[in-house]
Design an enzyme around this catalytic site. Structure first.
Site, PDB file in Angstrom:
ATOM      1  N   LYS A   1      34.450   7.772 -37.632  1.00  0.00           N
ATOM      2  CA  LYS A   1      34.332   8.894 -36.687  1.00  0.00           C
ATOM      3  C   LYS A   1      33.100   8.676 -35.983  1.00  0.00           C
ATOM      4  O   LYS A   1      32.041   8.581 -36.775  1.00  0.00           O
ATOM      5  CB  LYS A   1      34.759  10.032 -37.162  1.00  0.00           C
ATOM      6  CG  LYS A   1      35.066  11.172 -35.781  1.00  0.00           C
ATOM      7  CD  LYS A   1      35.377  12.294 -36.609  1.00  0.00           C
ATOM      8  CE  LYS A   1      35.572  13.373 -35.419  1.00  0.00           C
ATOM      9  NZ  LYS A   1      35.764  14.858 -35.942  1.00  0.00           N
TER      10      LYS A   1
ATOM     11  N   SER B   1      39.805  16.831 -33.521  1.00  0.00           N
ATOM     12  CA  SER B   1      39.102  16.048 -32.803  1.00  0.00           C
ATOM     13  C   SER B   1      39.012  14.562 -33.292  1.00  0.00           C
ATOM     14  O   SER B   1      38.917  13.517 -32.491  1.00  0.00           O
ATOM     15  CB  SER B   1      37.670  16.498 -32.680  1.00  0.00           C
ATOM     16  OG  SER B   1      37.077  16.409 -34.117  1.00  0.00           O
TER      17      SER B   1
ATOM     18  N   SER C   1      40.401  18.991 -37.857  1.00  0.00           N
ATOM     19  CA  SER C   1      40.060  17.835 -37.056  1.00  0.00           C
ATOM     20  C   SER C   1      40.294  16.573 -37.849  1.00  0.00           C
ATOM     21  O   SER C   1      40.324  15.670 -37.326  1.00  0.00           O
ATOM     22  CB  SER C   1      38.745  17.665 -36.481  1.00  0.00           C
ATOM     23  OG  SER C   1      38.349  18.584 -35.661  1.00  0.00           O
TER      24      SER C   1
END
Lengths: 498, 505
Positions: free
Chosen positions: B84, B159, B183
């Site tokens: 990420k 996210s 997320s």
């Protein structure tokens, strides 16, 4: 047109000053408050930084345990209570020299609180209440380039050095100080001076005001005689010598008195101190609405010093300054008056250090008060900014003890030291100051004195040996003072057979 | 050998150990897959082809050398992973999905990256995300939305939509996400994959670009429970660089994932997380999964957590408050975007222009919310009150865990929604995280495991498991039990049901 300032005496006949002092102390830990970067002063810009103290995205702080230890020691030395559990908080505001745009500080949970200490001014002891001592990190240092004043206004650009960002600071805040009005400024100075000595004795800071490791912000307000309502205060920032503390406080009293007596209002603001002109100028307007949006620092866990640890630290504290002064006075055999001069001359620590180097208390006092403190006073400097330390004083005294110098010549050596002419040996060499210990040279001078003063010799021979003093004087004059008077007397006596 | 991308991480590790495939081959296969499908999926913001292959080669060399020396490589050595874009990796662009960090190459590795590298895990590149992890769809990314591999017209969740989409699209067998309010778990649920939020403090936040410091938790994403556990073990554990890191041994997650035995395990179904607002297909799959666990010997009871209903409002005070402070450092002075520095503007103006241009609408919304919530005079009513709610939620959990070992709920009220569907309705978007937020507020462990497809839209449904602090192993126990029971129905993990993506060359 009203005067900018009132005379201090006029100001104090109308108003009582109320003071509050905030002192920032840079700790002398090897590493910064929240990272492992070194803390040495004077390194090239931005060479002592890492992701943490640069506030790079993702970096996290870790509390320096040594800094907590120092904070607790300071708290204890100021007779504070030590928090059993406290947190750091974020103080949020924007400034380019603050990498995270918040300062990790402490807010409503300081590590130390509710303390007190004492200062002595003109033989009187005044108690100062300590509100709190809390831990925080220093910011970076901005240099504003291109402006006339060195301040941001008018500068073309600014340079930021983050070496200082993250250096551990302890902020020590007094409660309001109310002392006899005429003493206020002197008490302020004595307080900062006392703190310096205390912090030095604790070994937690270099306490160099000239390098910014001890910085004082002075809050001053006035209230009319007899009033209990506090006036609007100003905060004069970064007053960086003991003498300046006294001067800045005095200036603010006289300035605010002029404003108030002409019917004006004192603005709540920060003010800049100007060492050269001795005045303060308006800085940033400060209102009670200043909102730093404090909240507990979520990146750090609470600090919870165990009581055992606190007691261990308490046991390591040096003697309380007031007790120590009494003990030193006894050890040294100084009178109250002499001791007061030492304290007022800010010469206690240098004298202690000089005596530790083998100098007698009387000699140490003689040089520090008679020569150095006097000179500091004349040039308006702090004693420790003179560039002459205990080591130099001890060296000069050693030269007196071994007969190389007499007191008069020693004074000239100090003169040279203060003028930066080199080491004592170099100054003696350059100025040609050593005593003449060569007997034949002295005997020649004695012969000349006898020849030139037959009347004196006559008196001595007629049973008045005391008259020989005039001959000694003549010899000394002949030798331009560079002779040991006792030696001259001995040789003269031999010559004259007395 | 394109079927290498269909293997699990554990299988790939085995292929390398037995000498049937090299890390370079495996890494190249995944890079090829990225090249083929990421145009449509947009899971990656940056693909580090060179760095990944170099890392793979180093692992292969090490393996060759180890054969002689007898040295043991880490279990996942040579397996590729998608990272990420919120975690720093030295020298590799890191944006957190924001324009304000465009072009920034961090000078240091986050602790997670250090541990990945130490384990020989090959980092393929950085995955897309909502800007500064603010969002539940990746639509708030400054670099375009990621598409859900199950249906490219839908969002993959957020996210960490990029990470979950990457493993769901077979672009990587493993990914790292970060979970502040869901997320990792919500995108896991939406993409039919496993997403685990470890205990807060169980994985290090050092090098994680902070959204909300007291909530952020890095964790593993994978297609199987065992893969997630192996990755969990590789990145977890005490880190002296993170003060909030827990100094305790990592829970036995791999062992739990290998022995998914739930017999006698007490499972509490959270009464408040279901009913109105929950899609029927989601509820149906959830209840079937609960029944399945009952059949496997778990003792299931209903449990009430009365304060969970306040979790969402409390979260939307605490998160923006911390975020408003965490994001203050983006001032154009030291790194990233700088706008308006023409020699006439003041530093303040440059900061202001840069933040105006560099932050997206959702980021600005939360900075303003947080700034307001922390303001003097409002602090007690907002931030202070939210912290009290947080305490009450933690107490709900503590009380529940007196009765049961784990709590369960649907991971999300709905399945993946269409791109653009909720972008103009922040509250509807925030409600995605209704089930996941309480665990962040309490700091305990939680995970989402695939539990089937909703009848009405054929999209994956996530089964949410919550476990006490540092009992992350219980998550994997339940996940593994569910996975093997469901695999019998499906003939493999749920992902085998995913439609094939069109491959472009």
């Amino acid at each position: 047109m009203t005067a900018d300032v009132l005379e201090i005496n006029d100001a104090l006949t109308q108003y009582d000053p109320v003071l509050g002092l905030e002192v920032h102390v840079e700790l002398n830990t090897k590493s910064k408050m929240f990272c492992g970067c070194p803390t040495e002063f004077g390194a090239p810009p931005n060479t002592q930084t890492c992701p943490v103290c640069l506030g790079l995205p993702g970096a996290l702080p870790v509390v320096n345990a040594k800094a907590v230890e120092s904070a607790i020691k300071i708290g204890l030395a100021l007779n504070c209570e030590i928090a059993e559990w406290c947190r750091f908080a974020r103080k949020n505001y924007f400034y380019p020299d603050m990498p995270k745009n918040f300062q990790t500080s402490q807010y409503d949970e300081p590590i130390a609180f509710n303390g007190w200490t004492e200062v002595v001014v003109d033989g009187e002891t005044y108690r100062i209440e300590i509100e709190r001592a809390h831990m925080e990190e220093d910011t970076g240092k901005s240099t504003h380039v291109g402006g006339a004043t060195g301040r941001i206004h008018g500068a073309s650009h600014s340079l930021v050095d983050y070496n200082r960002a993250g250096i551990p600071l302890i902020e020590i805040v007094t409660k309001t100080i109310e002392v006899p009005p005429a003493k206020a400024a002197a008490v302020a100075r004595a307080y900062v001076s006392m703190l310096r000595d205390l912090l030095f004795a604790l070994g937690v800071s270099d306490v160099r005001m000239d390098q910014g490791s001890l910085r004082c912000d002075a809050n001053v307000s006035l209230k009319p005689h007899g009033s209990t309502v506090l006036g609007t205060r100003t905060e004069t920032k970064n007053v960086n010598s003991f003498r300046s503390v006294e001067r800045a406080v005095t200036y603010e009293i006289t300035r605010q008195a002029a404003v108030l007596s002409s019917g004006g209002k004192v603005l709540q603001e920060t003010r800049h101190w100007h060492e050269d002109t001795g005045i303060t100028t308006s800085g940033r307007e400060k209102s009670d609405a200043d909102d730093y949006r404090y909240f507990p620092e979520p990146d750090l866990v609470p600090v919870a010093p165990s009581r055992e640890w606190v007691e261990e630290l308490r046991a390591t504290l040096p003697e309380a300054p007031s007790l120590r002064r009494v003990r030193l006075q006894e050890d040294w055999g100084f009178t109250d008056l002499e001791m007061r001069d030492v304290i007022n001359g800010n010469a206690l620590e240098p004298i202690v250090a000089t005596i530790e180097l083998g100098v007698t208390p009387a000699a140490a006092k003689k040089w520090w008060l008679g020569e150095l403190a006097r000179s500091a006073n004349e040039s308006g400097q702090d004693l420790d900014a003179l560039g002459v330390g205990p080591a130099e004083v001890a060296e000069v005294q050693k030269l007196v003890d071994d007969g190389t110098l007499n007191d008069k010549l020693a004074r000239q050596v100090f003169e040279g030291l203060l003028a930066g002419e080199g080491t004592p040996a170099e100054i003696i060499e350059k100025r040609g100051l050593a005593l003449v210990s060569d007997d034949s040279a002295l005997l020649e001078a004695i012969d000349r004195a006898i020849a030139a003063n037959p009347d004196v010799v006559e008196k001595v021979n007629s049973g008045k040996p005391a008259a020989a003093g005039a001959l000694i004087g003549a010899v000394m004059k002949d030798m331009r003072g560079q002779a040991d008077a006792a030696k001259v007397r001995q040789l003269l006596n031999e010559k004259l057979g007395i | 050998m394109s079927d290498l991308t269909r293997k699990t991480a554990a299988e790939l590790a085995e292929l390398m150990t037995s000498g049937q495939a090299s890390s370079v081959e495996i890494t190249q296969a995944h890079l090829d897959r990225i090249a083929a499908v990421d145009g449509a999926v947009h899971a990656f913001l940056h693909v580090d082809t060179e760095g990944a292959l170099a890392q793979a080669k180093a692992v292969d060399d090490k393996r060759t050398a180890a054969k002689k020396s007898g040295e043991q490589l880490s279990p996942l050595a040579g397996v590729p992973l998608a990272l990420k874009d919120v975690l720093t990796q030295e020298g590799v662009p890191t944006t957190a999905g924001s324009k304000i960090l465009e072009g920034w190459k961090p000078p240091y590795d986050s602790t997670v990256v250090k541990r990945l590298k130490a384990a020989g895990i090959v980092i393929l590149g950085k995955t897309n995300m909502d800007e500064f992890a603010m969002g539940s769809s990746t639509e708030n990314s400054a670099y375009g939305t990621t598409h859900n591999p199950w249906d490219l017209a839908r969002i993959p969740g957020g996210s960490g939509g990029g990470s979950s989409a990457a493993i769901s699209a077979y672009e990587a067998p493993l990914a790292i996400g970060t979970d502040t309010g869901g997320s990792i778990r919500q995108p896991g649920a939406f993409t039919g994959t496993v997403g685990v939020k470890p205990t807060y403090g169980g994985t290090s936040r050092y090098g994680l670009i902070a959204l909300a410091s007291s909530l952020d938790t890095p964790g593993p994403c994978a297609r199987t429970t065992l893969d997630a556990a192996l990755l969990h073990e590789a990145i977890a554990g005490y880190d002296p660089m993170d003060s909030t890191s827990i100094n305790q041994p990592v829970p036995a997650v791999v062992e739990a994932a290998r022995n998914g035995d739930v017999a006698g395990l007490r499972i509490g179904v959270v009464k408040e997380l279901g009913g109105e607002g929950y899609q029927s297909g989601v509820e149906a799959r959830f209840h079937e999964a609960v029944e399945l666990l009952t059949k496997l010997g778990a003792e299931v009871v209903e449990v009430s957590c009365p304060h969970f209903e306040y979790a969402l409002p409390a979260y939307y005070l605490i998160l923006p408050s911390e975020a408003s402070s965490n994001l203050a450092k983006f001032d154009a002075m030291r790194y990233g975007l700088r706008v308006g520095d023409d020699g006439t503007n003041s530093a303040e103006t440059v900061t202001s222009l840069t933040r105006e241009a560099g932050f997206g609408a959702e980021v600005k919304r939360r900075i303003i919310l947080g700034t307001h919530a922390l303001s003097s005079g409002y602090y007690d009513a907002y931030y202070g009150q939210a912290q009290k709610v947080r305490t009450l939620i933690a107490r709900d959990f503590a009380k529940a865990y007196e009765q049961v070992d784990v709590l369960v709920s649907p991971a999300t009220p709905t399945t993946a929604f269409a791109i653009g569907d909720r972008i103009d309705d922040p509250i509807a978007m925030y409600k995605n995280d209704l089930c996941t937020i309480p665990s962040n507020l309490a700091g305990n462990a939680a995970a989402s495991f695939p539990c089937g497809l909703a009848d009405e839209d054929g999209l994956p449904v996530g089964f949410h498991v919550m476990a006490p602090v540092m009992r992350d192993d219980l998550l994997y126990k339940v996940g593994a039990a569910l996975e093997s029971a469901l695999a019998e129905q499906w003939g493999g993990v749920l992902m085998t049901k995913a439609p094939e993506l069109e491959v472009t060359r």
